[in-house]
Design a protein around this motif. Structure first.
Motif, PDB file in Angstrom:
ATOM      1  N   ALA A   1      -3.736  -2.105  -1.055  1.00 51.28           N
ATOM      2  CA  ALA A   1      -4.619  -0.949  -0.855  1.00 51.28           C
ATOM      3  C   ALA A   1      -3.832   0.277  -0.432  1.00 51.28           C
ATOM      4  O   ALA A   1      -4.092   1.395  -0.897  1.00 51.28           O
ATOM      5  N   ALA A   2      -2.845   0.092   0.453  1.00 55.80           N
ATOM      6  CA  ALA A   2      -2.041   1.217   0.908  1.00 55.80           C
ATOM      7  C   ALA A   2      -1.210   1.801  -0.224  1.00 55.80           C
ATOM      8  O   ALA A   2      -1.073   3.024  -0.362  1.00 55.80           O
ATOM      9  N   CYS A   3      -0.646   0.941  -1.065  1.00 51.92           N
ATOM     10  CA  CYS A   3       0.127   1.405  -2.210  1.00 51.92           C
ATOM     11  C   CYS A   3      -0.739   2.216  -3.153  1.00 51.92           C
ATOM     12  O   CYS A   3      -0.356   3.316  -3.587  1.00 51.92           O
ATOM     13  N   ALA A   4      -1.925   1.695  -3.488  1.00 55.22           N
ATOM     14  CA  ALA A   4      -2.823   2.405  -4.402  1.00 55.22           C
ATOM     15  C   ALA A   4      -3.236   3.747  -3.813  1.00 55.22           C
ATOM     16  O   ALA A   4      -3.303   4.766  -4.524  1.00 55.22           O
ATOM     17  N   ALA A   5      -3.506   3.787  -2.505  1.00 58.72           N
ATOM     18  CA  ALA A   5      -3.939   5.033  -1.866  1.00 58.72           C
ATOM     19  C   ALA A   5      -2.823   6.070  -1.884  1.00 58.72           C
ATOM     20  O   ALA A   5      -3.057   7.261  -2.152  1.00 58.72           O
TER      21      ALA A   5
END
Length: 366
Positions: free
Chosen positions: A306-310
């Motif tokens: 999720a952090a990577c996508a954000a």
């Protein structure tokens, strides 16, 4: 039994106006833009005024995929073909059949099976172990009978490719165990010869191949369903073929007439896929093997994905967090585009993976 249909309510996509969308595996290459503009220039008032005439497109697409018109039906996208096959299978089993599904796979399989009350048996992808999934799939096909066996080659959404030997055995088991085998090959152009899977179609083997990914026609919703004439006839697909629009038929004709250009595009995307995979390996990540125009890579935990996508979204790139897909928790997937787009994206991805800690931001107590 009451079937909950709320999951089939429309999910309406919004137009993405900013950034680059690498989340849907649509074909991204500047050489396709002028070709698609040519479709608009070729569109005549008569094509919009009259009901679609499918004969010319069916003959052209049959020749393109190396088959005959009586072995082929046109459908408004591959999801429609999947629903058509499931409905035929349910009729032939009086509603008591089993769908043996290579999982993960396209949502239409599960949605339609649930809607029609068919039993789902999954051959799951555990921890990215494609070989283990392949063994489980073959074992299930050997030990059951009269199933609807569904595979995607290359697989969507993971990217792996069943071995030719496994596919050959599945085709043989379809005859021996009276299965119907469906091979969805929408990503085939990025893996090998375009018609490699279409050539497997036969008495109990159907091949679905859309032009959405390979020919930049995701918005046109057109696919071919290939099989033996008796099986194609049993599908009662006439009304569905008539639902393919004139604009989609025109777009498909323009696309297949430019095969050499598309072949160059597919080759370039394969090269960029190799380069992206090498970069990820160099960073200590192990991307899943992919035969599609995308790469899926595990980041270990849902929070990291999720952090990577954000953070990629903040940098102007949309990618797909696959954490809600069974077997792909903690994975992100990104489309491989043309060389220019991919060369600009990879340094951004590297920076996100190396320089920024992929942990969720701290939550401070009020």
């Amino acid at each position: 039994m009451t079937v909950d249909l709320r999951h089939l309510m429309p999910i309406r996509r919004q137009t993405q106006r900013n950034g680059i969308d690498l989340s849907k595996n649509e074909l991204i290459h500047p050489r396709t833009d002028e070709l698609l503009r040519a479709v608009g220039r070729a569109l005549s008032p008569q094509m919009l005024r009259h009901y679609p005439a499918t004969a010319e497109s069916a003959a052209l697409l049959a020749a393109y995929f190396g088959t005959d018109t009586d072995h082929l039906v046109l459908t408004p996208g591959s999801d429609a073909a999947i629903r058509l096959v499931c409905e035929y299978y349910r009729r032939s089993t009086q509603g008591s059949g089993t769908v043996l599904l290579q999982d993960p796979n396209y949502p239409a399989w599960e949605h339609t099976a649930r809607l029609l009350g068919l039993t789902l048996h999954r051959a799951t992808l555990d921890d990215g172990d494609l070989a283990g999934q392949q063994r489980r799939l073959l074992h299930a096909a050997r030990t059951t009978a009269n199933a609807l066996v569904a595979v995607s080659v290359p697989n969507g959404p993971a990217g792996g490719v069943l071995s030719p030997a496994a596919l050959t055995e599945l085709c043989e088991l379809a005859q021996e165990r009276r299965h119907i085998l469906v091979v969805d090959s929408c990503y085939q152009a990025f893996h090998g010869p375009l018609t490699e899977q279409a050539a497997r179609a036969g008495d109990r083997v159907l091949v679905v191949q859309s032009l959405s990914k390979s020919h930049a026609l995701a918005g046109s919703r057109i696919a071919v369903l290939i099989g033996a004439p008796e099986l194609i006839g049993g599908l009662a697909a006439g009304p569905l073929e008539h639902a393919v629009s004139s604009t989609s038929l025109l777009a498909s004709r323009v696309a297949v007439e430019h095969h050499e250009m598309f072949q160059d595009v597919w080759n370039e995307i394969r090269q960029m896929r190799t380069r992206a995979a090498e970069m990820l390996h160099g960073l200590g990540h192990a991307p899943l093997p992919s035969g599609g125009n995308f790469i899926t890579v595990s980041l270990g935990r849902t929070q990291r994905a999720a952090a990577c996508a954000a953070r990629l979204a903040d940098a102007g790139y949309s990618v797909c967090d696959l954490s809600d897909v069974p077997g792909l928790t903690g994975c992100v997937r990104f489309t491989i585009a043309d060389a220019g787009t991919t060369e600009r994206f990879l340094p951004v991805l590297r920076r996100v993976l190396v320089e920024a800690p992929l942990a969720p931001p701290p939550v401070h107590a009020p």
